[in-house]
Design an enzyme around this catalytic site. Sequence first.
Site, PDB file in Angstrom:
ATOM      1  N   HIS A  37       0.798  -1.240   0.000  1.00  0.00           N
ATOM      2  CA  HIS A  37       0.000   0.000   0.000  1.00  0.00           C
ATOM      3  C   HIS A  37       0.823   1.278   0.000  1.00  0.00           C
ATOM      4  CE1 HIS A  37      -3.618  -2.306   0.578  1.00  0.00           C
ATOM      5  NE2 HIS A  37      -3.285  -2.723   1.784  1.00  0.00           N
TER       6      HIS A  37
HETATM    7  C1  TV7 Z   1      -0.747  -5.364   3.667  1.00  0.00           C
HETATM    8  N1  TV7 Z   1      -8.321  -2.670   8.656  1.00  0.00           N
HETATM    9  C2  TV7 Z   1      -2.549  -4.135   4.942  1.00  0.00           C
HETATM   10  C3  TV7 Z   1      -4.014  -3.977   5.290  1.00  0.00           C
HETATM   11  C4  TV7 Z   1      -4.315  -2.610   5.873  1.00  0.00           C
HETATM   12  C5  TV7 Z   1      -5.741  -2.439   6.325  1.00  0.00           C
HETATM   13  C6  TV7 Z   1      -7.662  -1.539   8.525  1.00  0.00           C
HETATM   14  C7  TV7 Z   1      -7.595  -2.053  10.644  1.00  0.00           C
HETATM   15  C8  TV7 Z   1      -7.284  -1.990  12.076  1.00  0.00           C
HETATM   16  C9  TV7 Z   1      -6.297  -1.112  12.491  1.00  0.00           C
HETATM   17  C10 TV7 Z   1      -5.961  -1.069  13.850  1.00  0.00           C
HETATM   18  C11 TV7 Z   1      -6.663  -1.894  14.768  1.00  0.00           C
HETATM   19  C12 TV7 Z   1      -7.941  -2.789  13.015  1.00  0.00           C
HETATM   20  C13 TV7 Z   1      -9.454  -4.535  13.530  1.00  0.00           C
HETATM   21  C14 TV7 Z   1      -8.287  -3.015   9.937  1.00  0.00           C
HETATM   22  C15 TV7 Z   1     -10.343   3.259   7.502  1.00  0.00           C
HETATM   23  C16 TV7 Z   1      -9.828   2.978   8.844  1.00  0.00           C
HETATM   24  C17 TV7 Z   1     -10.562   1.986   9.713  1.00  0.00           C
HETATM   25  C18 TV7 Z   1      -8.196   2.057  12.636  1.00  0.00           C
HETATM   26  C19 TV7 Z   1      -8.847   1.376  13.809  1.00  0.00           C
HETATM   27  N2  TV7 Z   1      -7.626  -2.737  14.319  1.00  0.00           N
HETATM   28  C20 TV7 Z   1      -2.242  -5.307   4.014  1.00  0.00           C
HETATM   29  C21 TV7 Z   1      -6.023  -1.037   6.753  1.00  0.00           C
HETATM   30  C22 TV7 Z   1      -7.443  -0.837   7.243  1.00  0.00           C
HETATM   31  C23 TV7 Z   1      -4.964  -0.208  14.330  1.00  0.00           C
HETATM   32  N3  TV7 Z   1      -7.704   0.563   7.434  1.00  0.00           N
HETATM   33  O1  TV7 Z   1      -2.904  -5.205   2.778  1.00  0.00           O
HETATM   34  C24 TV7 Z   1      -4.637  -0.174  15.680  1.00  0.00           C
HETATM   35  O2  TV7 Z   1      -8.898  -3.646  12.600  1.00  0.00           O
HETATM   36  O3  TV7 Z   1      -9.905   0.358   7.130  1.00  0.00           O
HETATM   37  C25 TV7 Z   1      -8.954   1.062   7.389  1.00  0.00           C
HETATM   38  C26 TV7 Z   1      -9.079   2.564   7.702  1.00  0.00           C
HETATM   39  C27 TV7 Z   1      -9.308   4.099   9.694  1.00  0.00           C
HETATM   40  C28 TV7 Z   1      -8.408   3.560  10.800  1.00  0.00           C
HETATM   41  N4  TV7 Z   1      -9.124   2.588  11.637  1.00  0.00           N
HETATM   42  C29 TV7 Z   1      -9.669   1.459  10.826  1.00  0.00           C
HETATM   43  O4  TV7 Z   1      -2.644  -6.514   4.582  1.00  0.00           O
HETATM   44  C30 TV7 Z   1       0.176  -5.503   4.803  1.00  0.00           C
HETATM   45  N5  TV7 Z   1      -7.212  -1.136   9.749  1.00  0.00           N
HETATM   46  C31 TV7 Z   1      -6.326  -1.845  16.121  1.00  0.00           C
HETATM   47  C32 TV7 Z   1      -5.323  -0.996  16.583  1.00  0.00           C
HETATM   48 ZN    ZN Z   2      -3.936  -7.324   3.321  1.00  0.00          ZN
END
Ligand code: TV7
Ligand code: ZN
Length: 393
Positions: free
Chosen positions: A146
């Site tokens: 990403h």
């Molecule tokens: C390659 N999903 C990376 C995949 C990246 C996914 C996301 C989380 C997550 C972050 C945490 C957390 C989480 C249970 C899950 C819009 C948001 C929603 C953060 C809570 N628990 C790969 C990125 C994805 C961080 N991000 O492809 C700290 O899930 O959906 C989103 C963005 C904003 C931020 N919030 C989630 O696999 C290596 N994050 C717990 C603690």
């Molecule tokens: Zn992934």
Amino acid sequence: ESGITRPKGYNVSFHCNPEMEKHHFGVTHPMKPWRLTLSKSLIYSYGMSFAMDNYVSRAATYEELADFHSTDYLDFLGTVLPEPVPRDVENQNPDLKFNLGGSDCPLFEGLYDYCSMSAGSALDAARKICAKQSDIAIAWGGGLHHAKKAEASGFCYINDIVIAILELLRHHPRVLYIDIDVHHGDGVEEAFFSTDRVMTVSFHKYDPNNFFPGTGALDDNGPKNEQNPGAHHAVNVPLNDGITDEQYDMLFNTIISRIVEKFRPSAVALQCGADSLAGDRLGRFNLQVQGHGACVEFCKRMNLPLILFGGGGYTPRNVARAWTYETSIAIGCQDKISDVLPQHTPWRDQFRQETLFPTLEQILGEPRQNKNPPKRLQEIVNHVSEQLRFVQA
Ligand code: TV7
Ligand code: ZN
Ligand code: CA
């Protein structure tokens, strides 16, 4: 006595850096670098290290990272420090520079070292391929698809894949990038949007409103204008929850065969994100270790220089199973390894079941509902076939 032997005239190299695995994103963060330690210990327990060239990779240099990333971003990444007091749950800080310091891409102790080590193993793998010293080079610590030129995104800070492919392009006319992580490989796709020397293919869960990063629709195939040689060179395979091994295998084999026929790559880079497995903490698919590994097997059979990258994977015991099985496929000893985990495997209790291939019922209790009707899969195959009419080697 494991019966695992070095394949004659066929070289597999394994690139890792134990220092990388010691870093922490934070207690509740899904990304656990420790899963690399668990994977490696299972790989070694099966005796596979004797059948590969094992390298402790070096950290990539600033100049190597600057091959893709902007120096503004790298300079900032190299100087930011973790906050003394952790912020509240959501990343509502309005002035995140380069998207750094939110909850997805936190600042932690040794962040820059972690990033340069991941890129270092990917680059070492690419160099072994270019030097023709490896037929398959493995970098499970890489695969952070990403990251953008000047932005962190989705747990990724440095795009080791882009840096490795840029290295491959110094020796190879055309590189095929394949991404089986459950998330869309947006950073790699974007980096090569304007070249016809790299074709990118991502299989992923697609839901523009509810699943990260929200890009990768079937008809997103690269900027379409007369001047852009990279038009039509991005293939996207958007999927829904619950896809099975059989369906995924059919799609993968059909689509990749047609691409190879048309595009004629001289090297292949495969991102093996293990969050597409059933039971993943963030994933939505019903893939088993066998189905995930079948993609690696298919790529190996193409008989082209191949790099295997890691990527996502948030249920460490299943990550370790998949990457162990895939390492065995690279070596060609997959028929010789036992389903029962070696007795002396460290952290054996981490694995819950004592097998390499637990059943779907063992993994999930109840499988996730499959929301991929055969008609939709056919539409996807048809679209890709049409798209490929615009592609030639
Ligand atoms: C390659 N999903 C990376 C995949 C990246 C996914 C996301 C989380 C997550 C972050 C945490 C957390 C989480 C249970 C899950 C819009 C948001 C929603 C953060 C809570 N628990 C790969 C990125 C994805 C961080 N991000 O492809 C700290 O899930 O959906 C989103 C963005 C904003 C931020 N919030 C989630 O696999 C290596 N994050 C717990 C603690
Ligand atoms: Zn992934
Ligand atoms: Ca993907």
